[in-house]
Write a protein that holds these residues in place. Sequence first.
Motif, mmCIF file in Angstrom:
data_model
loop_
_atom_site.group_PDB
_atom_site.id
_atom_site.type_symbol
_atom_site.label_atom_id
_atom_site.label_comp_id
_atom_site.label_asym_id
_atom_site.label_seq_id
_atom_site.Cartn_x
_atom_site.Cartn_y
_atom_site.Cartn_z
ATOM 1 N N UNK A 101 53.564 35.493 28.893
ATOM 2 C CA UNK A 101 53.155 36.422 29.943
ATOM 3 C C UNK A 101 54.007 36.254 31.179
ATOM 4 N N UNK A 102 53.731 37.087 32.173
ATOM 5 C CA UNK A 102 54.494 37.016 33.418
ATOM 6 C C UNK A 102 54.099 35.789 34.235
ATOM 7 N N UNK A 103 54.955 35.389 35.175
ATOM 8 C CA UNK A 103 54.583 34.295 36.067
ATOM 9 C C UNK A 103 53.367 34.688 36.904
ATOM 10 N N UNK A 162 48.133 45.971 38.370
ATOM 11 C CA UNK A 162 47.306 45.803 37.179
ATOM 12 C C UNK A 162 47.263 44.362 36.711
ATOM 13 N N UNK A 163 46.174 44.018 36.057
ATOM 14 C CA UNK A 163 46.037 42.744 35.361
ATOM 15 C C UNK A 163 46.207 43.039 33.877
ATOM 16 N N UNK A 215 42.720 47.457 36.755
ATOM 17 C CA UNK A 215 43.041 47.432 38.174
ATOM 18 C C UNK A 215 42.922 45.997 38.705
ATOM 19 N N UNK A 216 43.844 45.625 39.544
ATOM 20 C CA UNK A 216 43.891 44.249 40.048
ATOM 21 C C UNK A 216 42.827 44.047 41.125
ATOM 22 N N UNK A 217 41.688 43.523 40.685
ATOM 23 C CA UNK A 217 40.611 43.138 41.597
ATOM 24 C C UNK A 217 40.171 41.729 41.221
ATOM 25 N N UNK A 225 39.970 40.114 37.396
ATOM 26 C CA UNK A 225 40.683 38.888 37.029
ATOM 27 C C UNK A 225 39.713 37.868 36.442
ATOM 28 N N UNK A 226 38.556 37.727 37.048
ATOM 29 C CA UNK A 226 37.543 36.794 36.530
ATOM 30 C C UNK A 226 37.146 37.207 35.115
ATOM 31 N N UNK A 227 36.893 38.488 34.910
ATOM 32 C CA UNK A 227 36.509 38.964 33.578
ATOM 33 C C UNK A 227 37.616 38.707 32.564
ATOM 34 N N UNK A 228 38.853 38.963 32.946
ATOM 35 C CA UNK A 228 40.005 38.742 32.062
ATOM 36 C C UNK A 228 40.140 37.257 31.705
#
Length: 73
Positions: free
Chosen positions: A10-12, A21-22, A27-29, A33-36
């Motif tokens: 993955x990306x850094x 985006x995550x 959407x980057x929130x 991020x926690x869910x991901x």
Amino acid sequence: GPRGLGGQVGPPLTDIDERALIAGRLPNTPENLVAWLMDPQAFAPGSGMPDMGVTLPDALDIAAYLYGTGGEE
């Protein structure tokens, strides 16, 4: 970590707070991020991000760290 993988998957994580985006999907929130972090395969089945068994308290700490520091030490 995941076995059998070589190189970067993955990306850094630097400047994650500046991305739109995550995982190229969400959407980057902080909530996304926690869910991901807790269940990446739910959002991108078969992706290179394995389910690592991250708990809610740990996911909150990881997200706070990444957003607070840009992923840099």
